[in-house]
Design a protein around this motif. Structure first.
Motif, PDB file in Angstrom:
ATOM      1  N   THR A 131       0.836  -1.205   0.000  1.00 56.36           N
ATOM      2  CA  THR A 131       0.000   0.000   0.000  1.00 56.36           C
ATOM      3  C   THR A 131       0.860   1.239   0.000  1.00 56.36           C
ATOM      4  O   THR A 131       0.595   2.223  -0.727  1.00 56.36           O
ATOM      5  CB  THR A 131      -0.922  -0.011   1.224  1.00 56.36           C
ATOM      6  OG1 THR A 131      -1.741  -1.183   1.178  1.00 56.36           O
ATOM      7  CG2 THR A 131      -1.791   1.225   1.259  1.00 56.36           C
ATOM      8  N   ILE A 132       1.921   1.205   0.828  1.00 55.12           N
ATOM      9  CA  ILE A 132       2.822   2.369   0.854  1.00 55.12           C
ATOM     10  C   ILE A 132       3.505   2.544  -0.504  1.00 55.12           C
ATOM     11  O   ILE A 132       3.651   3.670  -1.010  1.00 55.12           O
ATOM     12  CB  ILE A 132       3.866   2.201   1.969  1.00 55.12           C
ATOM     13  CG1 ILE A 132       3.164   2.213   3.337  1.00 55.12           C
ATOM     14  CG2 ILE A 132       4.945   3.267   1.924  1.00 55.12           C
ATOM     15  CD1 ILE A 132       4.074   1.858   4.488  1.00 55.12           C
ATOM     16  N   LEU A 133       3.911   1.418  -1.096  1.00 57.57           N
ATOM     17  CA  LEU A 133       4.558   1.493  -2.410  1.00 57.57           C
ATOM     18  C   LEU A 133       3.581   2.013  -3.474  1.00 57.57           C
ATOM     19  O   LEU A 133       3.951   2.817  -4.346  1.00 57.57           O
ATOM     20  CB  LEU A 133       5.081   0.104  -2.787  1.00 57.57           C
ATOM     21  CG  LEU A 133       5.817   0.019  -4.130  1.00 57.57           C
ATOM     22  CD1 LEU A 133       7.075   0.901  -4.114  1.00 57.57           C
ATOM     23  CD2 LEU A 133       6.195  -1.429  -4.432  1.00 57.57           C
ATOM     24  N   GLY A 134       2.300   1.552  -3.412  1.00 57.21           N
ATOM     25  CA  GLY A 134       1.331   1.996  -4.411  1.00 57.21           C
ATOM     26  C   GLY A 134       1.030   3.479  -4.289  1.00 57.21           C
ATOM     27  O   GLY A 134       0.847   4.181  -5.306  1.00 57.21           O
ATOM     28  N   LEU A 135       0.963   3.977  -3.071  1.00 54.08           N
ATOM     29  CA  LEU A 135       0.728   5.417  -2.892  1.00 54.08           C
ATOM     30  C   LEU A 135       1.905   6.222  -3.393  1.00 54.08           C
ATOM     31  O   LEU A 135       1.727   7.331  -3.962  1.00 54.08           O
ATOM     32  CB  LEU A 135       0.462   5.721  -1.415  1.00 54.08           C
ATOM     33  CG  LEU A 135      -0.841   5.152  -0.825  1.00 54.08           C
ATOM     34  CD1 LEU A 135      -0.916   5.405   0.677  1.00 54.08           C
ATOM     35  CD2 LEU A 135      -2.054   5.786  -1.552  1.00 54.08           C
ATOM     36  N   ALA A 136       3.116   5.718  -3.152  1.00 52.40           N
ATOM     37  CA  ALA A 136       4.288   6.466  -3.624  1.00 52.40           C
ATOM     38  C   ALA A 136       4.381   6.460  -5.157  1.00 52.40           C
ATOM     39  O   ALA A 136       4.812   7.447  -5.755  1.00 52.40           O
ATOM     40  CB  ALA A 136       5.552   5.852  -3.011  1.00 52.40           C
ATOM     41  N   GLN A 137       3.964   5.389  -5.820  1.00 49.98           N
ATOM     42  CA  GLN A 137       4.063   5.267  -7.283  1.00 49.98           C
ATOM     43  C   GLN A 137       2.791   5.722  -8.001  1.00 49.98           C
ATOM     44  O   GLN A 137       2.756   5.698  -9.229  1.00 49.98           O
ATOM     45  CB  GLN A 137       4.362   3.805  -7.635  1.00 49.98           C
ATOM     46  CG  GLN A 137       5.683   3.308  -7.108  1.00 49.98           C
ATOM     47  CD  GLN A 137       6.885   4.018  -7.739  1.00 49.98           C
ATOM     48  OE1 GLN A 137       6.824   4.455  -8.919  1.00 49.98           O
ATOM     49  NE2 GLN A 137       7.954   4.181  -6.955  1.00 49.98           N
TER      50      GLN A 137
END
Length: 360
Positions: A21-27
């Motif tokens: 989730t953190i990776l998806g928000l950053a990308q």
């Protein structure tokens, strides 16, 4: 899958979901990617649980039987005041305890009909093997020994039970305990008497074989007892000679007979052919005691105080109705001739102080 494995799987799934989730928000992922991520997070734990269940398979037969077997049945039985022999005849211990056991697997053709009887018999045999080797004087010590020996589970002779005992008590009958106490007192008194007898025997041997062996040994012993007082030892030579001769049942040596003290009232020796008559001793009279009193005061014969005191004492005695004693004193110390002086006039007493001088 066990409970721990399930918890670990769920924890890892949540952790991976948070990271993605953190990776998806950053990308800035598109909505389709988020849908795939949610489906993946739900499908992975379910697939892991299914795979783990397929690998585990059914429980083994022995494990299933172990889980379903009934618990081991333990039983107990109380025994009270069972007589067990001691090392001394006719002195029995009284044994009490709680007997515990559990049955072992037995063949089908040899059932245990009375497990309590077998358990009690096994415990009593184990206890008897100890008590018959112990004296009855210390039952409390034997009780603690039994408590330790019977506290372990052991198979009975038949092999059907495991047996032990708890709460063990061991006592004697009251009258047996009283009898043992009296015997102990007698033994103690006997021991004291034996020590006293040996002490007296040793003392007698010391006196007879060392101190009173002869007069010389007695003199040396007496000199040491009197702190080297030679004069006293020399004065006691006769007594030591007599004592030594008496201790050895012999006569006093001739050379020491002159040292034996003689009594003051010893009678003179007479010819054995003519034994003098024995005169009875005269008891001293009141006049004799009065004479000793006058001599003590140094009132010798011829002094005027003697008849004066005799007259006064006689008068006092007459008042006590002792007329005979008074006359005896007067005859002895105040004869009639002394009542008058040479010129016919009675003597003047110091009490008769009449003043014949003319009055002024």
């Amino acid at each position: 899958m066990t409970t721990g494995c399930k918890t670990t799987t769920i924890f890892l799934t949540i952790l991976c979901g948070l990271l993605l989730t953190i990776l998806g928000l950053a990308q800035d992922w598109p909505p389709l990617a988020w849908l795939l991520l949610a489906a993946l997070l739900i499908a992975l734990p379910a697939a892991a649980f299914k795979i783990a269940t397929a690998r585990r398979g059914p429980l083994p037969v022995d494990v299933e039987e172990h889980r379903t077997a009934p618990p081991v049945e333990r039983r107990e039985h109380h025994v009270t005041h069972v007589a067990l022999p001691s090392r001394w005849d006719d002195y029995d211990f009284l044994f009490s305890a709680t007997v515990r056991w559990y049955p072992l697997e037995a063949p089908s053709n040899d059932p245990v009909l009375n497990p309590a009887g077998l358990a009690v018999e096994a415990v009593l045999n184990r206890a008897r093997a100890i008590t018959e080797q112990r004296e009855p004087g210390r039952p409390s010590l034997t009780q603690h020994e039994l408590s330790g020996a019977l506290s372990r589970m052991r198979p009975d002779p038949t092999g059907h039970l495991q047996v032990m005992a708890e709460d063990v008590t061991l006592v004697l009958r009251e009258y047996d305990q009283e009898r043992l106490n009296r015997l102990a007192e007698v033994r103690k008194d006997k021991a004291v008497w034996e020590h006293q007898r040996k002490y007296e025997q040793s003392k007698r041997e010391y006196l007879s074989e060392d101190v009173l062996k002869d007069t010389g040994s007695a003199v040396v012993w007496w000199l040491a007892k009197n702190d080297d007082r030679i004069e006293k030892t020399v004065a006691d030579l006769g007594l030591l000679a007599q004592l030594t001769s008496a201790a050895n049942d012999t006569d006093v040596p001739e050379r020491l007979r002159d040292l034996i003290p003689r009594p003051h009232d010893e009678r003179p020796t007479f010819d054995l052919r003519e034994e003098p008559p024995v005169q009875p001793e005269r008891q001293p009279t009141a006049a004799d005691h009065f004479e000793a009193f006058l001599n003590t005061l140094d009132f010798t014969d011829g002094e005027i105080q003697r008849p004066m005191l005799a007259k006064q004492i006689a008068d006092i005695i007459r008042t006590q109705d002792q007329h005979e004693t008074a006359e005896d004193i007067l005859r002895r110390f105040h004869p009639p001739a002394s009542h008058t002086s040479n010129d016919g006039e009675p003597p003047t007493s110091p009490d008769d102080t009449t003043d014949n001088r003319p009055a002024a």
